[in-house]
Design a protein around this motif. Structure first.
Motif, PDB file in Angstrom:
ATOM      1  N   SER A  55      16.184  -1.088  -1.422  1.00  0.00           N
ATOM      2  CA  SER A  55      14.924  -0.489  -1.859  1.00  0.00           C
ATOM      3  C   SER A  55      14.039  -1.611  -2.386  1.00  0.00           C
ATOM      4  O   SER A  55      14.510  -2.730  -2.626  1.00  0.00           O
ATOM      5  N   VAL A  56      12.754  -1.300  -2.557  1.00  0.00           N
ATOM      6  CA  VAL A  56      11.789  -2.321  -2.965  1.00  0.00           C
ATOM      7  C   VAL A  56      10.959  -1.789  -4.122  1.00  0.00           C
ATOM      8  O   VAL A  56      10.377  -0.704  -4.046  1.00  0.00           O
ATOM      9  N   THR A  57      10.902  -2.535  -5.197  1.00  0.00           N
ATOM     10  CA  THR A  57      10.034  -2.237  -6.327  1.00  0.00           C
ATOM     11  C   THR A  57       8.794  -3.128  -6.261  1.00  0.00           C
ATOM     12  O   THR A  57       8.723  -4.066  -5.453  1.00  0.00           O
ATOM     13  N   GLU A  58       7.829  -2.863  -7.144  1.00  0.00           N
ATOM     14  CA  GLU A  58       6.656  -3.736  -7.210  1.00  0.00           C
ATOM     15  C   GLU A  58       7.076  -5.157  -7.558  1.00  0.00           C
ATOM     16  O   GLU A  58       6.523  -6.130  -7.009  1.00  0.00           O
ATOM     17  N   ALA A 103       0.825  -1.201   0.000  1.00  0.00           N
ATOM     18  CA  ALA A 103       0.000   0.000   0.000  1.00  0.00           C
ATOM     19  C   ALA A 103       0.865   1.260   0.000  1.00  0.00           C
ATOM     20  O   ALA A 103       0.535   2.255  -0.656  1.00  0.00           O
ATOM     21  N   THR A 104       1.973   1.216   0.709  1.00  0.00           N
ATOM     22  CA  THR A 104       2.895   2.351   0.697  1.00  0.00           C
ATOM     23  C   THR A 104       3.499   2.543  -0.688  1.00  0.00           C
ATOM     24  O   THR A 104       3.575   3.668  -1.207  1.00  0.00           O
ATOM     25  N   LEU A 105       3.895   1.439  -1.319  1.00  0.00           N
ATOM     26  CA  LEU A 105       4.435   1.532  -2.674  1.00  0.00           C
ATOM     27  C   LEU A 105       3.414   2.110  -3.653  1.00  0.00           C
ATOM     28  O   LEU A 105       3.779   2.786  -4.611  1.00  0.00           O
ATOM     29  N   ASP A 128      11.497  -1.369   4.843  1.00  0.00           N
ATOM     30  CA  ASP A 128      11.641  -1.799   6.240  1.00  0.00           C
ATOM     31  C   ASP A 128      10.738  -2.991   6.538  1.00  0.00           C
ATOM     32  O   ASP A 128      11.138  -3.949   7.215  1.00  0.00           O
ATOM     33  N   LEU A 129       9.508  -2.947   6.038  1.00  0.00           N
ATOM     34  CA  LEU A 129       8.564  -4.032   6.303  1.00  0.00           C
ATOM     35  C   LEU A 129       8.962  -5.305   5.558  1.00  0.00           C
ATOM     36  O   LEU A 129       8.911  -6.410   6.118  1.00  0.00           O
ATOM     37  N   VAL A 130       9.348  -5.148   4.300  1.00  0.00           N
ATOM     38  CA  VAL A 130       9.787  -6.314   3.536  1.00  0.00           C
ATOM     39  C   VAL A 130      11.025  -6.923   4.172  1.00  0.00           C
ATOM     40  O   VAL A 130      11.153  -8.156   4.274  1.00  0.00           O
ATOM     41  N   LYS A 170       7.547 -10.790  -5.855  1.00  0.00           N
ATOM     42  CA  LYS A 170       8.431 -11.933  -5.650  1.00  0.00           C
ATOM     43  C   LYS A 170       8.450 -12.350  -4.178  1.00  0.00           C
ATOM     44  O   LYS A 170       8.353 -13.538  -3.852  1.00  0.00           O
ATOM     45  N   GLU A 171       8.532 -11.362  -3.293  1.00  0.00           N
ATOM     46  CA  GLU A 171       8.560 -11.663  -1.862  1.00  0.00           C
ATOM     47  C   GLU A 171       7.255 -12.278  -1.406  1.00  0.00           C
ATOM     48  O   GLU A 171       7.241 -13.211  -0.580  1.00  0.00           O
TER      49      GLU A 171
END
Length: 518
Positions: A451-454, A422-424, A435-437, A459-460
């Protein structure tokens, strides 16, 4: 066939089962509506509610709802093995997205989840008093209707007071989504919090379960509100909806009632004593050892080979590409699990290579060759040992068929990943997505992502929640469900992101119209 049987058959075909729970002296009398408390009923609302909870049990089957969510994705297939597992092509058609309105899994799933909606509606009609019983029934109605909306895109709805001669009205996907939110928001302030009493457990409807389902609905709202003639998107995720996801997942995260299982203990979430071992369980079917109500054993029988312990059905496998997408040190890949591997011979997680028996001996297939599970597998024709198997729920040695595994619908790790997504997608008020991932990754033995992409998040989610019944839903939301994958070489047509309304339902309810593209 007597009159009662005939009437019930018609309602099941239309997706709305009568569901008379707590009344056993039926004889041949047709009850065209529940007898509610306002009319002097002596039906026990608690017994009626227990009947709604019991309707969750069919969702544990390896067929129907579960198959529609998993076999259609890039993480599960059901290969035909000579004369084994052909089943008239039911698994192939799901995997290759070639189903139609007469597909058996699609028809049977429709019956199961619409039965749950109507049984819950009966309880609400029999109470309507703002009680915890009514609130639980509203949560359960929302739970079942979420699956109707997710899978079929429209929802038949019969009031408990309607006679058999009344064709159920039909809610559009958008209307049904609003209906689900209304039920949950009505129930939320009345439901107990987990741990506040003997019945306030993950096995019952609680505030935490309602927060979770509301987050799931808002996360998928862009999909559910999409133009039905353009069901594959592109989707526009409204920041206000994403803020709602964060609000409801924050309520779970900040409650202090849950925590990720630490490194090395991921499979405690699926242990035969996960009731006590896991701190991640938000909503489950609660089961007792020796008297399970749902067939969780199907999760290991459906994949184990005939010569393993227990002698399995030698069916479903994962896909080589999905298995290959994991990092080597990921706990979720699995490994030896004390108390199981030393007694049964195989690991938790993914089973690859030479398989062992309970005494540590090398197993053979039925032809006497080494039983070696390999990544290569063909959907149309494979021998009995091809394909990587998966053990997510752990069989209990000495109690294979009567384990006490709670069956997991909602899990804390998913709440963290929904918050991150939701933040993304533009929401505010949550922790940074990375941080959450990384909380989840660290608990599974992995290093931080900067960093985290969609794509990273999808994938996670796949790695964390594999074989738990969420993959199709995730792939659709991330816009990749239609893409080619192993044993599905072509891109699927847009309309298959929603299943067809079963032909049997169309034949019995003229208010239903077939979904676009079918």
């Amino acid at each position: 066939m007597n009159t009662l049987q005939y009437k019930i058959s018609l309602i099941l075909a239309g997706g709305l089962f009568l569901g008379i729970v707590g009344c056993t002296d039926l004889d041949d009398k047709v009850l065209d509506r529940p007898t509610t408390s306002s009319s002097g009923s002596n039906l026990d609302p608690t017994a009626l509610l227990n009947g709604v909870y019991a309707q969750l049990n069919p969702l544990v089957s390896q067929e129907n709802v579960y198959a529609m969510e998993e076999h259609t994705s890039d993480e599960m297939m059901g290969p035909t093995r000579g004369t084994d597992w052909d089943d008239f092509g039911t698994w192939r058609r799901l995997h290759q997205h070639t189903w139609d309105a007469n597909h058996n899994q699609i028809t049977n799933a429709w019956d199961v989840i619409n039965t749950g909606v109507f049984r819950a509606t009966e309880v609400i009609a029999a109470t309507e008093d703002g009680s915890v019983i009514e609130a639980q029934a509203r949560f359960l109605r929302a739970f079942f209707m979420f699956y109707v909306v997710d899978l079929y895109g429209q929802a038949p709805f019969r009031e408990a007071s309607d006679g058999f001669d009344v064709d159920p009205k039909v809610l559009t996907r958008s209307e049904a989504t609003d209906f689900i939110i209304q039920d949950l928001e009505t129930a939320l302030p009345i439901l107990p919090t987990i741990g506040s009493g003997s019945n306030a457990t993950p096995g019952r409807a609680t505030k935490e379960a309602a927060h979770f389902l509301l987050a799931k609905v808002y996360l998928n709202k862009a999909v559910f509100k999409q133009n039905p003639e353009q069901p594959a998107g592109p989707y526009t995720f409204a920041p206000a909806d994403m803020n709602k996801v964060i609000e409801h997942t924050n309520a779970i995260i900040n409650s202090g009632k849950f925590q990720l299982e630490p490194q090395g203990e991921y499979f405690d979430n699926f242990h035969w004593d996960n009731t006590n071992l896991s701190k991640e369980l938000v909503f489950v079917i609660q089961q007792e050892k020796g008297a399970p109500v749902a067939d969780v054993r199907s999760r290991y029988y459906m994949t184990l080979h005939y010569n393993q312990t227990p002698s399995g059905w030698n069916g479903f496998t994962t896909l080589a590409d999905f298995y290959g997408s994991f990092e080597a040190q990921d706990d979720r890949l699995g490994g030896a699990y004390p108390g199981m591997t030393d007694k049964l011979g195989y690991n938790a997680g993914f089973l690859v290579g030479q398989q062992k028996g309970p005494s540590g001996n090398n197993l053979q297939d039925r032809g006497g060759s080494p039983l070696v599970f390999t990544p290569d597998v063909n959907l149309l024709y494979s021998d009995e040992k091809l394909g990587i198997r998966v053990i997510k729920y752990l069989p209990e040695p000495g109690n294979i068929d009567q384990g006490g595994h709670d069956y997991v619908f909602f899990r804390y790790a998913d709440a963290l990943l929904m918050n991150a997504e939701a933040t993304l997608r533009g929401g505010t008020g949550g922790s940074p997505a990375a941080d959450l991932v990384n909380q989840v990754r660290n608990a599974r033995g992995l290093s931080n992502l900067s960093s985290v992409t969609e794509a990273d998040l999808l994938k996670e989610r796949g790695h964390e929640l594999y074989w738990e019944g969420w993959r199709r839903n995730d792939l659709i939301r991330f816009g990749t469900f239609l893409e080619p994958f192993d044993q599905k070489p072509a891109k699927s047509p847009d309309h298959v992101v929603v299943f067809p309304i079963p032909q049997r339902a169309l034949d019995t309810n003229p208010n239903l119209k077939q979904n676009f593209g079918y």
